[in-house]
Motif scaffolding. Structure first.
Motif, PDB file in Angstrom:
ATOM      1  N   ARG A  57       6.107  -6.213  -2.788  1.00 40.69           N
ATOM      2  CA  ARG A  57       7.001  -5.049  -2.971  1.00 40.69           C
ATOM      3  C   ARG A  57       6.867  -4.056  -1.816  1.00 40.69           C
ATOM      4  O   ARG A  57       7.860  -3.532  -1.310  1.00 40.69           O
ATOM      5  N   LYS A  58       5.643  -3.805  -1.378  1.00 41.67           N
ATOM      6  CA  LYS A  58       5.426  -2.877  -0.282  1.00 41.67           C
ATOM      7  C   LYS A  58       6.020  -3.423   1.030  1.00 41.67           C
ATOM      8  O   LYS A  58       6.594  -2.675   1.807  1.00 41.67           O
ATOM      9  N   ILE A  59       5.860  -4.719   1.243  1.00 41.11           N
ATOM     10  CA  ILE A  59       6.445  -5.342   2.433  1.00 41.11           C
ATOM     11  C   ILE A  59       7.958  -5.210   2.406  1.00 41.11           C
ATOM     12  O   ILE A  59       8.595  -4.864   3.393  1.00 41.11           O
ATOM     13  N   LYS A  60       8.550  -5.472   1.224  1.00 43.63           N
ATOM     14  CA  LYS A  60      10.002  -5.373   1.095  1.00 43.63           C
ATOM     15  C   LYS A  60      10.458  -3.946   1.365  1.00 43.63           C
ATOM     16  O   LYS A  60      11.444  -3.723   2.073  1.00 43.63           O
ATOM     17  N   GLU A  61       9.751  -2.961   0.823  1.00 45.27           N
ATOM     18  CA  GLU A  61      10.111  -1.556   1.062  1.00 45.27           C
ATOM     19  C   GLU A  61      10.027  -1.228   2.548  1.00 45.27           C
ATOM     20  O   GLU A  61      10.884  -0.548   3.097  1.00 45.27           O
ATOM     21  N   PHE A  62       8.962  -1.707   3.209  1.00 45.97           N
ATOM     22  CA  PHE A  62       8.775  -1.454   4.623  1.00 45.97           C
ATOM     23  C   PHE A  62       9.903  -2.092   5.439  1.00 45.97           C
ATOM     24  O   PHE A  62      10.419  -1.490   6.372  1.00 45.97           O
ATOM     25  N   GLU A  63      10.290  -3.312   5.077  1.00 48.94           N
ATOM     26  CA  GLU A  63      11.361  -4.003   5.796  1.00 48.94           C
ATOM     27  C   GLU A  63      12.714  -3.346   5.574  1.00 48.94           C
ATOM     28  O   GLU A  63      13.573  -3.394   6.449  1.00 48.94           O
ATOM     29  N   ASP A  64      12.898  -2.733   4.405  1.00 52.23           N
ATOM     30  CA  ASP A  64      14.171  -2.091   4.099  1.00 52.23           C
ATOM     31  C   ASP A  64      14.345  -0.748   4.800  1.00 52.23           C
ATOM     32  O   ASP A  64      15.450  -0.234   4.895  1.00 52.23           O
ATOM     33  N   GLU A  65      13.258  -0.187   5.296  1.00 49.48           N
ATOM     34  CA  GLU A  65      13.333   1.122   5.956  1.00 49.48           C
ATOM     35  C   GLU A  65      13.932   1.020   7.344  1.00 49.48           C
ATOM     36  O   GLU A  65      13.990   0.125   8.033  1.00 49.48           O
TER      37      GLU A  65
END
Length: 65
Positions: A57-65
């Motif tokens: 989830r954290k990786i996905k959030e980081f990639e979405d930024e």
């Protein structure tokens, strides 16, 4: 970090967790101490899966930024 790799690791953890649950369900524990040990391993696998889920989830959030 590659989400596919994390997904693969999570899948392996799940396979092992299910295997151990089936082992217990079939009465595979030789005594109460063995039962407790296997329950501890299952708990550890669940914790690892939870941590992996948080990481994905954290990786996905980081990639979405």
């Amino acid at each position: 970090m590659d989400r596919k790799a994390l997904s693969y690791v999570n899948s392996k953890l799940e396979d092992r967790r299910v295997e151990l649950l089936e082992f217990l369900g079939e009465g595979g524990a030789k005594d109460y101490a063995h039962y407790k040990e296997v329950c501890g391993v299952i708990r550890g696998l669940q914790t690892a899966q939870s941590e992996l889920g948080d990481l994905v989830r954290k990786i996905k959030e980081f990639e979405d930024e």
